[in-house]
Design an enzyme around this catalytic site. Structure first.
Site, short mmCIF file in Angstrom:
data_model
loop_
_atom_site.label_atom_id
_atom_site.label_comp_id
_atom_site.label_asym_id
_atom_site.label_seq_id
_atom_site.Cartn_x
_atom_site.Cartn_y
_atom_site.Cartn_z
N ASN A 1 0.92 -1.26 -0.08
CA ASN A 1 -0.11 0.02 -0.08
C ASN A 1 0.94 1.13 0.23
O ASN A 1 0.66 2.17 -0.79
CB ASN A 1 -0.95 -0.06 1.22
CG ASN A 1 -2.39 -0.84 0.80
OD1 ASN A 1 -2.43 -1.15 -0.30
ND2 ASN A 1 -3.07 -1.10 1.87
N SER B 1 -3.28 10.89 -12.24
CA SER B 1 -3.14 12.13 -11.36
C SER B 1 -4.24 12.47 -11.09
O SER B 1 -5.37 12.26 -11.51
CB SER B 1 -2.40 13.24 -11.96
OG SER B 1 -2.14 14.22 -11.34
N CYS C 1 -7.34 2.53 3.54
CA CYS C 1 -5.87 1.79 3.64
C CYS C 1 -4.60 2.90 3.41
O CYS C 1 -3.82 2.79 4.50
CB CYS C 1 -5.78 0.74 2.69
SG CYS C 1 -6.72 -0.72 3.01
N PHE C 2 -4.74 3.78 2.50
CA PHE C 2 -3.31 4.16 2.24
C PHE C 2 -2.80 5.13 3.34
O PHE C 2 -1.63 4.85 3.60
CB PHE C 2 -3.41 5.03 0.74
CG PHE C 2 -3.62 4.30 -0.47
CD1 PHE C 2 -3.60 2.76 -0.32
CD2 PHE C 2 -3.36 4.84 -2.01
CE1 PHE C 2 -3.44 2.03 -1.54
CE2 PHE C 2 -3.26 3.96 -2.95
CZ PHE C 2 -3.21 2.87 -2.73
#
Ligand code: UDX
Ligand code: ADP
Length: 456
Positions: free
Chosen positions: A221, A265, A273-274
């Site tokens: 991740n 982008s 999650c990230f």
């Protein structure tokens, strides 16, 4: 026949257990949750989450060998294998606040398993957890005077929302982390592998030690988030030069060593999650005294905040430095398309900043309005199901989520009911910018030249 239990009926637990039930008709799969409302929804025609393909799948397996229940204690007693997919939000208090994962729900689950188990069980970590959580889990479960032995495995979930069913049915890999050094450890790994062997090719089922499995999830991740932040960093240069982010993405994505994925982008990455996993990784680095590594990953998070700020700064600047009282419509509120999930959605942050500037914010989204209402509770925001309604009298549209729906709207009809000059800020680069410009809009994409005579 095995009794397989899933604890936690959320975005991970629900789809994962449903696919296991579908692929292993001889096993009985039960999903439990402390939230009775959620279980009732899983048992109804209105599932608690939206995921393409999920309705049909549930229809097929529910009542056959997939069951949703609130009888946690009883189901623990019956289970041979227990998948744990409870939430591990970022800690908001005490040591590691704002960074570390809050393992409160985890520990509670471990204790509940120990309290109710009457025989040996295999416990599988499915939720993303910081490295070495399994030790804690094992220690709680295998207390010295406990007569029952538990094997703890890590099988991190790599599914992405919006493509969860496909990701589960055709996974890039299934990672199983466990103890190779004990007979029961090896046997537990084999038992879990046997489940996945029903539909996953052997070479995609990978075994590792438990720490590698836990860290691989955080690392994947972090790498994906880093790619999005990297391309977003390039978008900022594009806006200052004649370079076009889509052309740059395409060119670098064709390099086989880089590949085409995660190079779109955007206004910034979101999702459950990230950010959480990056912060977890930062905490882990700090914990081991690796300050530079911690800072390195922290910058990926900071850059994401910067990208969201840049987006709002641009809106403000291009709309003559005041948006006070101006009606700005957010197209999309979910953190990405094909999900109703709004956790960490850039739209939340953008809304708050627009409100600080006293703009009038209108939110529309085909799937996420209920969550948006919860996220923005108490804030003076208007919600509209129908995008054509939302844009009436608006000064600007800001695209937050790349729903296909927004590509196909009748923008002439929209232009006619908007205030002039009519602005479009495309935070996902999905619209036909040239076409919009020709209709009269002032168009500001991400990482591309603006199409507006105000910009000269
Ligand atoms: C992610 C991981 O992909 C998954 O493996 C993990 O288990 C959970 O976290 P998810 O949160 O569902 O999955 O979303 P993902 O598709 O990875 O997108 C994350 C964010 O990055 C979204 O906000 C998305 O819009 C953004 N993104 C993604 C971009 O801005 N550009 C891209 O090119 C790709
Ligand atoms: P994820 O995206 O990781 O699946 P969710 O928040 O969607 O996260 O799901 C986690 C689920 O776990 C929630 O439905 C929550 O109610 C459930 N949960 C948390 N703690 C427990 C527990 N001790 N026992 C059963 N379910 C739990």
């Amino acid at each position: 026949m095995l009794n397989i239990l899933g604890i936690g009926a959320g975005y991970v637990g629900g789809p994962t257990m449903a696919v296991i039930a579908d692929k292993c008709p001889e096993h009985k799969v039960t999903v439990v949750d402390i939230n009775a409302e959620k279980i009732a929804a899983w048992n109804s025609d209105h599932l608690p989450i939206f995921e393409p393909g999920l309705d049909a799948l549930i229809e097929r397996v529910r009542g056959r060998n997939l069951f949703f229940s609130t009888e946690i204690d009883e189901e623990i007693r019956k289970a041979d294998l227990i998948f744990v997919s409870v939430n591990t939000p970022t800690k908001t208090y005490g040591q590691g606040a704002g960074l570390a994962a809050d393992l409160m729900y985890w520990e509670k689950t471990a204790r509940q398993i120990r309290a109710n188990a009457t025989g040996p069980k295999i416990v599988i970590e499915k939720s993303t957890v910081p490295v070495r959580t399994a030790v804690a889990m094992e220690r709680i479960l295998n207390e010295k005077d406990s007569p029952i032995h538990f094997d703890v495995l890590s099988c991190p979930e790599f599914l992405a929302e919006g493509t969860a069913i496909r990701d589960l049915e055709v996974p890039d890999r299934v990672l199983i982390g466990g103890r190779h050094d004990t007979d029961s450890g090896r046997e537990a790994m084999k038992k879990l592998s046997d489940i996945f062997r029903h539909w996953v090719p052997e070479e995609r089922i990978i075994h590792s030690n438990i720490w590698s499995a836990e860290l691989s999830k955080l690392a994947s991740n972090a790498f994906l988030a880093q790619r999005v932040s990297s391309i977003n960093a390039i978008s900022a240069i594009c806006e200052k030069t004649e370079a076009d982010i889509n052309e740059v993405s395409r060119a670098i994505g064709l390099d086989q060593r880089i590949g085409p994925h995660f190079l779109k982008s955007s206004v910034g990455f979101g999702g459950s999650c990230f950010k959480k996993d990056l912060l977890n990784l930062v905490y882990l680095c700090q914990f081991y005294g690796l300050e530079e590594a911690a800072e390195y990953w922290m910058w990926v998070v900071k850059f994401n905040d910067h990208q969201m700020n840049r987006f709002v700064d641009r809106i403000l600047k291009k709309m003559f430095n005041t948006i006070n009282g101006k009606r700005i419509v957010l197209f999309g509120f979910a953190f990405k398309a094909n999900t109703g999930d709004t956790r960490e959605s850039p739209a939340i942050y953008v809304t708050k900043r627009l409100l600080e500037e006293r703009a009038e914010v209108v939110v529309t989204d085909p799937r996420a309005l209920d969550n948006a209402r919860r996220d923005l509770e108490g804030m003076p925001v208007t919600f509209a199901e129908d995008p054509y309604e939302a844009v009436r009298g608006a000064h600007a549209i800001a695209v937050m989520t790349e729903w296909d729906l927004y590509r196909d709207l009748d923008y002439q009809r929209i232009y006619d009911v908007m205030e002039k000059p009519a602005f479009v800020f495309d935070g996902r680069n999905i619209l036909d910018h040239k076409g919009l410009y020709e209709m009269g809009y002032h168009v500001f994409p991400i990482g591309k030249k603006a199409l507006s005579h105000f910009d000269r």
